[in-house]
Design an enzyme around this catalytic site. Sequence first.
Site, PDB file in Angstrom:
ATOM      1  N   SER A 175      11.555  11.072 -31.134  1.00  0.00           N
ATOM      2  CA  SER A 175      10.515  12.066 -31.434  1.00  0.00           C
ATOM      3  C   SER A 175       9.107  11.490 -31.539  1.00  0.00           C
ATOM      4  O   SER A 175       8.144  12.259 -31.676  1.00  0.00           O
ATOM      5  CB  SER A 175      10.851  12.796 -32.734  1.00  0.00           C
ATOM      6  OG  SER A 175      11.876  13.742 -32.524  1.00  0.00           O
TER       7      SER A 175
ATOM      8  N   LYS B 127       6.409  13.001 -29.460  1.00  0.00           N
ATOM      9  CA  LYS B 127       5.584  14.149 -29.847  1.00  0.00           C
ATOM     10  C   LYS B 127       4.131  13.781 -30.109  1.00  0.00           C
ATOM     11  O   LYS B 127       3.271  14.673 -30.192  1.00  0.00           O
ATOM     12  CB  LYS B 127       6.197  14.841 -31.056  1.00  0.00           C
ATOM     13  CG  LYS B 127       7.574  15.460 -30.798  1.00  0.00           C
ATOM     14  CD  LYS B 127       8.088  16.186 -32.024  1.00  0.00           C
ATOM     15  CE  LYS B 127       9.416  16.887 -31.761  1.00  0.00           C
ATOM     16  NZ  LYS B 127      10.584  15.972 -31.814  1.00  0.00           N
TER      17      LYS B 127
ATOM     18  N   SER C   6       9.035  17.838 -37.162  1.00  0.00           N
ATOM     19  CA  SER C   6       9.467  17.263 -35.897  1.00  0.00           C
ATOM     20  C   SER C   6      10.338  18.219 -35.097  1.00  0.00           C
ATOM     21  O   SER C   6      11.354  17.832 -34.503  1.00  0.00           O
ATOM     22  CB  SER C   6      10.211  15.939 -36.129  1.00  0.00           C
ATOM     23  OG  SER C   6      10.329  15.207 -34.927  1.00  0.00           O
TER      24      SER C   6
ATOM     25  N   LYS D  11       4.172   9.417 -36.986  1.00  0.00           N
ATOM     26  CA  LYS D  11       5.337  10.128 -36.436  1.00  0.00           C
ATOM     27  C   LYS D  11       6.562   9.229 -36.455  1.00  0.00           C
ATOM     28  O   LYS D  11       6.498   8.057 -36.078  1.00  0.00           O
ATOM     29  CB  LYS D  11       5.068  10.564 -34.995  1.00  0.00           C
ATOM     30  CG  LYS D  11       6.065  11.570 -34.473  1.00  0.00           C
ATOM     31  CD  LYS D  11       5.861  12.935 -35.108  1.00  0.00           C
ATOM     32  CE  LYS D  11       7.083  13.832 -34.958  1.00  0.00           C
ATOM     33  NZ  LYS D  11       8.238  13.418 -35.787  1.00  0.00           N
TER      34      LYS D  11
END
Length: 405
Positions: free
Chosen positions: A77, A80, A137, A247
């Site tokens: 993730s 992202k 997320s 993140k």
Amino acid sequence: MKYILSFVLPLILTLNYGFCNFKIAYDESKISTNTDCYVDDSGVDLNITSKSAVLIEAKSGKVLYEKNPNDKLKPASVTKIMTLLLCYDQIKSGNMNYDDTITISEHAASMGGSQCFFEAGEQQTVFDIIKCIEISSGNDAAVAMGEHIAGSEEEFVKLMNSKAKELGMNDTNFENACGLDSDNHYTSAYDIGIMSRELITKHPEIFEISTIWMDHIIHKTSKGESRFDLANTNKFLRQYTGANGLKTGYTSDAGYCMSGTATRDDITLIAVVMGAETKEIRNEEVGKLLDFGFSKCTVYTDDNVLDNTNSVPVKNGVKKYVTPQKINEHTITLVDADISNIKKDILLYDNLKAPIREGDIIGLVKYTHNNEIIDEIHIYSSENILKKSYSLSIRDLCNRFFVVE
């Protein structure tokens, strides 16, 4: 008078030709554009066990530590970050607003993994979708954002790869907007550092979202309204002083990944870890990297870079001098350096030729440390200076030789 003009006119033409070939006091072509500075970590043992790691000082882009920085690995993730970067680019360019409505497609709603459980046809604002991407997320949120921007996830992925190429992310290829494992979906720790830096420096408002610990959205579907709580997946925020992003990511193939950012005393660092075996190892090693960086970095602040009392000569202009724009403050982040050894030189270009426009470059402030250039900033004109008219040039030249009543 005819005799005078026959002598003066050729001289004026010669002088005007000479004005077009001025030289400057400092050759701008030699301005350094490469701010990367690798600190040799051969004697440093941080005991990083993750597959890959990079530590970057955000303002300059200097690499302070690296381990296998260009290895192509699955990012989960952390992908992202690119989705958010393109989102904020769209908002900054005026193509999208926070209160715009995004309609969730069946494709977006079908995403597995981490999700916010949207239903097909449900509508949410851009701002709430950003929160779902950054805080929880949500894979469904990331795909919905991509579809809203580009029309389809496939077209959005093309934008992602185009942006990666533009930024110099040479070890990256995206296949989706959310980071679900795919055979040809990969990036590197260094490339994650690049896109993380681009996001936080060009769009620092991301920190307003990335630091939210708990929030919620309201699902609005055919079944009615219901509250959905958002919990930040980045638990490192409460484990490290100064942590403010960015993140996390995990899949069984990628392992535990993270781009962690922290700010202390005006120094912002980006620590990237990929392929950690556990969440605890990932967080611990991001902390190690940040500790190392903060121990190495010092901020130098020049709180009076340039006042506007200086003036630069201008040839062939209606005014003889141009005034530079005032520069109040400039900061430089240094690694393993004594800031008392910093020297500043103000280099104003000579032989400037009108016309000069407000904002034109008219000089350079150069900072050196032990005779090595560490930073350079341009000096800009604060005003417009028109070129002398032909008749005014003749009159001024005549005044050099004759007294005109």
